[in-house]
Design an enzyme around this catalytic site. Structure first.
Site, PDB file in Angstrom:
ATOM      1  N   GLY A 184       0.811  -1.223   0.000  1.00 36.21           N
ATOM      2  CA  GLY A 184       0.000   0.000   0.000  1.00 36.21           C
ATOM      3  C   GLY A 184       0.837   1.262   0.000  1.00 36.21           C
ATOM      4  O   GLY A 184       0.541   2.224   0.707  1.00 36.21           O
ATOM      5  N   HIS A 442      -7.035  34.945  -5.934  1.00 36.55           N
ATOM      6  CA  HIS A 442      -8.324  34.460  -5.442  1.00 36.55           C
ATOM      7  C   HIS A 442      -9.253  34.232  -6.631  1.00 36.55           C
ATOM      8  O   HIS A 442      -9.257  35.037  -7.550  1.00 36.55           O
ATOM      9  CB  HIS A 442      -8.947  35.496  -4.503  1.00 36.55           C
ATOM     10  CG  HIS A 442     -10.285  35.097  -3.987  1.00 36.55           C
ATOM     11  ND1 HIS A 442     -10.443  34.124  -3.018  1.00 36.55           N
ATOM     12  CD2 HIS A 442     -11.533  35.511  -4.322  1.00 36.55           C
ATOM     13  CE1 HIS A 442     -11.734  33.977  -2.764  1.00 36.55           C
ATOM     14  NE2 HIS A 442     -12.415  34.810  -3.547  1.00 36.55           N
TER      15      HIS A 442
END
Ligand code: FAD
Length: 463
Positions: A184, A442
């Site tokens: 994993g 932004h």
């Protein structure tokens, strides 16, 4: 066949070797590169690039499947959806071919001679290459070993038949109904997630008590949540014991034997440096465990022999190999260079992605630092909301005394692209105030970075 003499011979044309050869060619160093397969190496042929193509295709398919199932708040419906996996693999192969031709073109443009075949050391200045047209002897003033790495085999699960490595997993003929992933780590999880999205019933078997054990649990939690959502079964603390018929045999954490039915068993337990079978043993270089030992100029213990990339150790990442390759080319050309990198970002292209650079909070504490940690969740980031990517966060680790940033980690959708500004911050020696004082556009996910720095300073705006 006439012997070749050159100033620089590079063995292996992966990202380390081909970048080294191109840069050397640009600097007018007479350069030859030998490659046993196709130029581009693991990364381009069977690693970074094809895996990301498969991940992208799987993401797109999963998105359409979600729309078709009406499982979206976006109001989008899809009447029908299907997957032509042969076409998916052909598309991926097309990208690999384009890049492979591109690298060959760049080597040519830099006047690098490409010799195709497996190189074998005769001595520290001479290599022989078995080519299609006979044995080629190459003598060089400088040799760069860039032979990379290969998948590690589990003795009880030898590769062959239904037991496959990442290489075969990138070129399957069909999507396996049941896929068992042994290991994993990031390669197993990237591929396991992609196949789960393409429709496989995936089980991941990990020997440690959690997946991605090199990262802390805070970072991996969103990934576990998404894997659960995809129906991927995670069996931790378990060991693969062998194969019987169409099943993987495992020993669970509490010592019980279990069978996991699987059509394919993908073994991704790590990679090992390619240091044997081509005469390297005979020139008797100093080793660092399994890896070739190098100094800060990538010099080995033998004069005139350098080594770069996966063959030299962790982190086994393409961008580290490339940076070493570029540096060694410049050293061979007479420049005064040394390895002084502070930051090598590591990215897991899981769902969501992880990016980590520098020290985690635990690592910083273990190193004896007194630290400040700022964490900003994407749940408070407008752009993340507009992209349904609210899981995850940006985390900044800095020295408590002078606010020098020691490490930055993020987990979230698309955060791989933040790796550039994270690495830059560390490389430039940024302090919390530098990041907090940089105006970030932004609305972007990158706003999480100054917010995490502000949080560490005690005055985040949006949480
Ligand atoms: P390699 O790329 O392994 O190249 C070595 C080359 O040397 C090979 O082409 C080989 O054929 C050749 N060679 C070996 N021996 C000889 C010889 N005797 N004679 C001639 N040629 C020889 N890294 C990342 O940074 N980002 C990722 O997203 C990423 N994803 C990955 C996904 C997968 C599935 C895998 C397997 C790896 C991934 N990696 C990733 C790791 C990355 O591929 C390696 O770190 C990188 O390829 C190492 O480059 P290298 O130049 O050292 O060696």
């Amino acid at each position: 066949m006439k012997d070749i003499s050159c100033k620089l011979l590079v063995i292996g044309a992966g990202p380390g070797g081909y970048v080294c050869a191109i840069r050397a060619g640009q600097l007018n160093v007479d350069t030859v590169i030998v490659e046993a397969g196709r130029v581009g190496g693991t990364c381009l042929m069977v690693g970074c690039i094809p895996s990301k193509a498969l991940i992208h295709a799987a993401d797109e398919f999963a998105k359409v499947a979600r729309f078709a199932a009406g499982k979206t708040p976006l109001g989008i419906g899809v009447a029908q959806h299907s997957l032509d996996f042969t076409q998916t693999i052909a598309w991926k192969d097309g990208i690999v071919s384009r890049l492979n031709n591109g690298v060959a073109g760049l080597l040519k443009k830099a006047n690098v001679k490409i010799v195709t075949g497996r190189a074998r050391f005769r001595d520290g200045k001479t290599v022989e290459v078995e080519t299609l047209t006979g044995l080629q002897i190459i003598r060089a003033e400088n040799i760069v070993i860039a032979t990379g790495s290969a998948p590690v085999e589990v003795p009880s699960l030898p590769f062959g038949g239904n037991v496959i490595s990442s290489t075969e997993a990138l070129s399957l003929e069909s999507v396996p109904e049941r896929l068992a992933v042994v290991g994993g780590g990031y390669i197993g999880l990237e591929l396991g997630t992609a196949y789960a999205k393409l429709g496989s019933n995936v089980t991941v078997i990990e020997a440690m008590d959690r997946i991605l054990p090199q990262y802390d649990a805070e970072l991996t939690r969103p990934i576990v949540k998404h894997l659960n959502g995809l129906g991927v079964k995670l069996v931790t603390g378990a060991k693969a014991r062998g194969v019987k018929g169409d099943a993987l045999l495992i020993e669970t954490a509490d010592g019980k034997d279990e069978r996991i039915a699987a059509d394919k068993i993908l073994v991704t337990v790590g990679r090992k440096p390619v240091t044997t079978g081509w005469g390297l043993e005979e020139i008797d270089l100093d080793m660092d465990g399994r890896f070739v030992r190098i100094d800060e100029k990538c010099r080995t213990s033998m004069r005139g022999v350098h080594a770069i990339g996966d063959v030299t150790g962790e982190p086994m990442l393409a961008h580290r190999a490339m940076a070493q390759g570029e540096m060694v080319a410049e050293i061979v050309a007479g420049q005064n260079r040394a390895w002084d990198r502070r930051a090598i970002a590591a990215v897991c292209f899981t769902d969501p992605e992880i990016v980590a650079v520098g020290l985690s909070p635990d690592e910083a504490k273990k190193a004896g630092h007194e630290i400040k940690v700022g964490l900003f969740p994407f749940a408070a980031n407008g752009r993340a909301m507009t992209q349904e990517g609210e899981d995850g966060f940006v985390r900044v680790v800095a020295l408590a005394s002078n606010h020098l940033i020691l490490g930055i980690q993020a987990v979230g959708s698309g955060v791989s692209e933040l790796s550039a500004s994270f690495a830059l911050a560390l490389e430039m020696g940024a302090r919390l105030e530098d990041i907090a004082g940089t105006i970030h556009a932004h609305p972007t996910q990158s706003e999480g970075f100054p917010e995490a720095a502000l949080k560490a300073l005690g005055h985040a705006i949006h949480i």
